[in-house]
Design a protein around this motif. Sequence first.
Motif, short mmCIF file in Angstrom:
data_model
loop_
_atom_site.label_atom_id
_atom_site.label_comp_id
_atom_site.label_asym_id
_atom_site.label_seq_id
_atom_site.Cartn_x
_atom_site.Cartn_y
_atom_site.Cartn_z
N HIS A 84 0.79 -1.23 0.00
CA HIS A 84 0.00 0.00 0.00
C HIS A 84 0.82 1.28 0.00
N LYS A 85 2.12 1.20 0.23
CA LYS A 85 2.90 2.43 0.34
C LYS A 85 2.93 3.15 -1.01
N ASP A 86 2.90 4.46 -0.93
CA ASP A 86 2.89 5.31 -2.14
C ASP A 86 3.80 6.50 -1.87
N PRO A 87 4.95 6.58 -2.56
CA PRO A 87 5.87 7.70 -2.34
C PRO A 87 5.20 9.05 -2.53
N GLY A 88 4.18 9.10 -3.35
CA GLY A 88 3.48 10.36 -3.59
C GLY A 88 2.51 10.75 -2.50
N GLN A 89 2.19 9.79 -1.62
CA GLN A 89 1.27 10.06 -0.50
C GLN A 89 1.88 9.52 0.79
N PRO A 90 2.90 10.20 1.32
CA PRO A 90 3.60 9.70 2.50
C PRO A 90 2.71 9.52 3.72
N SER A 135 0.32 5.32 7.47
CA SER A 135 -0.78 4.66 8.19
C SER A 135 -0.62 3.14 8.21
N TRP A 136 0.25 2.62 7.34
CA TRP A 136 0.49 1.18 7.29
C TRP A 136 1.71 0.78 8.12
#
Length: 225
Positions: free
Chosen positions: A152-158, A163-164
């Motif tokens: 679920h990690k997204d560099p664009g939405q730290p 939250s994970w």
Amino acid sequence: HRGGGTLTLAEYVDDLGGLQGAITGAVEAAFAEAQQDAAVPRDRVELERLARAAFIPSLVQLDDADREPRRRVERLDALPEATLPLVRHLINQRLLVSDWSMIDGIETDTVEVAHETILRQWPTLRAWIAEERDALRALDGVRAAAAEWDKHKDPGQPDQSQSWLTHHGNRLEEAETLTTRPDFAKALRAGEIEYLSACRAMENAERMAEKRGIDRTRRLQRGID
């Protein structure tokens, strides 16, 4: 079997020791075979030390529901190198099985316990698992959480990625102790170590923010006084 060619349940349980007796017999056969191998120590204590290192933590995980031990597939080359000669004898006695499997998208030589009953009916192994239950539980938790974070990690939405990062406080400290143990540290993959590092960075940042808030409040209080 008796002269009549029939093995009764009573004979299986009383004379052969049932399932536990069959497993223990296979272990003893593997050890006896290994003691004839120049690559394996003959000393019984050393043999058991190697067996423990082969099984724990690489080949064991705990069931989420009842915490019963379950088998786990692992790359053969991920096991401690010193255990591999003994592992071959455990495979010969069908306590372990080897195969080719896909792990992390790569087809590789793997090994796993032949049946979960072995984890529960070999008394010595069950005792080892009981001794390491907390560490195994912590390792399973890191593996599961790291997999979810990676998914679920997204560099664009730290903020969303953070939250994970579910390890913090005592849970994070317990997980970090795994990295101080050579046997468990070797079982952690790069993504799992990265996950723990991200959890620690987030916790440190939160503590620094909290400290700055406390310092600011104290300065304001001193100004009022």
